[in-house]
Design an enzyme around this catalytic site. Sequence first.
Site, PDB file in Angstrom:
ATOM      1  N   GLN A 230      -6.880 128.088   0.663  1.00  0.00           N
ATOM      2  CA  GLN A 230      -7.458 127.519   1.889  1.00  0.00           C
ATOM      3  C   GLN A 230      -7.282 126.012   1.910  1.00  0.00           C
ATOM      4  OE1 GLN A 230      -8.513 129.649   4.194  1.00  0.00           O
ATOM      5  NE2 GLN A 230      -8.060 131.234   2.682  1.00  0.00           N
TER       6      GLN A 230
ATOM      7  N   TYR B  41     -11.223 136.491  -2.215  1.00  0.00           N
ATOM      8  CA  TYR B  41     -10.376 137.321  -1.325  1.00  0.00           C
ATOM      9  C   TYR B  41     -10.098 136.650   0.021  1.00  0.00           C
ATOM     10  CZ  TYR B  41     -14.734 139.774   0.429  1.00  0.00           C
ATOM     11  OH  TYR B  41     -15.944 140.128   0.942  1.00  0.00           O
ATOM     12  N   GLU B  42      -9.157 137.240   0.739  1.00  0.00           N
ATOM     13  CA  GLU B  42      -8.643 136.680   2.006  1.00  0.00           C
ATOM     14  C   GLU B  42      -8.025 135.298   1.809  1.00  0.00           C
ATOM     15  OE1 GLU B  42      -8.370 138.782   4.073  1.00  0.00           O
ATOM     16  OE2 GLU B  42      -9.979 140.195   3.637  1.00  0.00           O
ATOM     17  N   GLY B  43      -7.360 135.119   0.705  1.00  0.00           N
ATOM     18  CA  GLY B  43      -6.782 133.810   0.383  1.00  0.00           C
ATOM     19  C   GLY B  43      -7.797 133.025  -0.402  1.00  0.00           C
TER      20      GLY B  43
ATOM     21  N   ARG C 141     -10.730 135.581   7.591  1.00  0.00           N
ATOM     22  CA  ARG C 141     -11.183 134.366   6.907  1.00  0.00           C
ATOM     23  C   ARG C 141     -12.485 133.849   7.509  1.00  0.00           C
ATOM     24  NH1 ARG C 141      -5.250 131.568   5.614  1.00  0.00           N
ATOM     25  NH2 ARG C 141      -4.921 132.952   3.828  1.00  0.00           N
TER      26      ARG C 141
END
Lengths: 295, 623
Positions: free
Chosen positions: B467, B460-462, B314
Amino acid sequence: MFDAEPFPEEEESEARLKILVPIKRVADPENANKVKVSADGTQVTSEGLEWAINPFDEWSLEAALRLTENRAEKKRTGEIIIVGIGPNDDGMMRTLRSALAKGAERGILVEADDASLDSSVVAKILAKIAEKESPDVVFLGKQTADGDSNVAGTITAEHLGWPLVNYATQITVADGGFTIKRELDTGVQTVSVKTPCVLTSSDRILHPSSVKNGITPDDFAYPESDHARTAPLRDIMKAKSKPFETITLDSLGIEAETTVEYTQFELPPARSGETTYVESVDELVQKLHGDAKVI
Amino acid sequence: MHSYYPEDLLAHAVNRYKADLRDMRFLMFEQFNLQDLLGKAPFGDWDQENIEMVISEIYKFATSVLGPLNQIGDEHGCKVVDGSVITPEGFKDAWAKLYEAGWRTVAVSPEFGGMGSPATIGILTDELLSGANTAFNMYPGLAMGAAEVVGHFGSDRQKKLFVQRMLDGRWGGTMCLTEPHAGSDVGASTTTAKKNEDGTYSIKGTKIYISGGDHDLSFDDNIVHLVLARIDGAVAGTKGLSLFIVPKRRVDDDGKNLRDNDVRVVSIEHKMGINGSATCVLSFGEDDECLGELIGEVEHHGMRQMFKMMNFARIGVGIQGLAVASSAYLNALEYARDRKQGSSVKDWKDPSAPRVPIIEHPNIRKDLLEMKAKVEGIRALIVKLSTHQDRETALAGKDDASAAYHKGQINLLTPLVKAYSSDEGFEICAKAIQVYGGAGYLRDHPVEQYCRDAKIFSIYEGTNAIQSLDLVGRKLGQAGGANTQAFLGDIQKFISANKDHELFADAIKQLQKAHEAVGGTVMLFLGWFQSGFMDRIPLVSERFLKMMSELAIGWLLLEQAVLAKEKLADVSDTHPDHAFYTGKIHGAIYFAKNILPTVVGTAKVISLADTSPNEIPDAAFGI
């Protein structure tokens, strides 16, 4: 030619080339727009400049590194001594350390004011250090990107009484010296030279097979690149602990007496940025040749 | 070797990447005083000189090796040939040069062959590598993230066998979470693991969107996949997931490739951007021959272990946003200084007035200054986070209370870095296109690629929505709210110390108002949680994340400006630093007076507690 086979220990030590590589730090040519002239016009101010290694010196360092290594096995086989001349400041030290990080064995800084240096003083200093260190080669860039005088190498050779080969573009180690190709306006000249000698080079030395030292296999090709090598991380970290000596002009018995006096500096005129469109190649040639007189 | 690409592709490649190394130096050595931590454990080998040398060498590498491949990767993308991914021309050579130079291991612990630099140097390295070629840098970046997980949770044997090989370029690495029906809802994963008698597990399932899921870059032709799977009989949801090491080729204990491990590339995706990065559909165990081993030999800890990588990734995505936005800004700036169009607004009555560079037009200046303030503000936020990491590392075991404070700030700032940087990074790239005008829409200039590449960062990555829920639902209240209080307290301290500043008093007043707005909104959320109005949170959490990020950035930019004002006194006006510090002052004032007031406005919006998106019937959205 050296034998391409690995040398026995004692012979190898005899064959170790020792090269003195002077390094100048200059205003970063990538940021040349930051160069300013003092109010009275007699000097270029160095205040706040981003410093970088003189690109011509970067190429001679590359050539010296190729002469003193087995690139295929990534081993150093000779010795390079870096010489810097100028103030002992961050920009200077960073420039010299980055040369050590690329592979040079040790460094010398001769402390001096920029204003008290010209090619004549620099050549005296280099000759003095060469006498002390007895290298096989003093290897300079053919000129510096700031002064563009193009004579320090020549005067150094004169002081030492050593042969000089300028503008080397290909170097092959030969018995007791080198066979060197020089690129001139009139063609390529091949010369032989014995060590000790003074060499200068140009960017052509970056060609993948410009240097044959008889140790790196002759069929080894350096990467095709417009740039000299960069220092790997591990060697940057090691550079700090390499031998480094700081000396004064006094200790060399040299007086910083310049022979060239600079009377006036001017910045190039700002470009107008006006665009002219042309209809044909003929018209373009006419504009460049007839009007602008640049070709 | 057969080439899949047109001849001379590389010969015509040019670099367009630009970075601001002066700003990096300012952050490290003027604002955040990294030098306090250097020359002693655990950063004993590091000093200002070798840091500056490393950064400048990496910049050279980025612009000479990676930059020229950026457009090639975009235009030619990856191909699948005979079931294997072929990366764009030049990537393999760049991979070799990257690992030969050692740039990937600057901040890696010496235990695994790295140089153990402060995390901050690793962060700035990543900015330079990602900015020059986002798609390329994903391959080594993911290998590194996966290696960190094995290094942290793996057994001794696993650490010895896998970690260094994944860090020095011999093997690649990936994280395999997503499945066709398990995206943000990772607990819905259906990939299974069946325990074998020898302690290994047979893995079976399909994973999608796997970045670098296959490639031809690694020296020893192997890729270590970290795969989330459910052991037979484990509970449903995220708590039943375990994390497995699944190499593309099975290896012996000396790392020798033994045989194919039944991991297949089903296809690669055709995307809007980051086309040089192969996004794979991977199938594990189609022939029941796919073996994995449990990380650290513990079952059902997969999510916790994967989160280690997620946090690393992240922050990495935040850096990607910053990296392309910064280059987009600097390219737009160069163009604006060069491109002539129209006459000065001061000569608006005179049709024969000379044409001027577009940087002289007020609307362009406003766009450029906003981009500058945001880029430098985001960089300051990211480096703030990384210096918290470095201080935590330096204080661990010596001063646990201080280390805990730094750890708390890392947790709090991570969602801000990921989401704000990626949202704004995309907006900044779009604004850069706007500055170019029609030319920016063309492939002749780099900004349209930056914009396409940047869109994925908010996903991406959450996703950034996730977040924001992580921030509001988890991070604000972490440690009983102590981290949030400490964050607001740090800003209040700055405000109190500088509220009567001769130059910045007005700007700091805006910071004070934004501070009150964020503090007030936190209290409002607390009330909502206590009253059970959970369904309101997702409607406003993204707005709140933006508010809090802008408060943090306003603070850090004003801190820079106060410092710059002091430093200006010692710098003559011909010195290049004069322009640098002056820029800091104007950027901070612009941000304070043009962005911070919107934080107050957003707080007002949130306080209205409008729930119409929850109330409108599905059918009423439209046809």
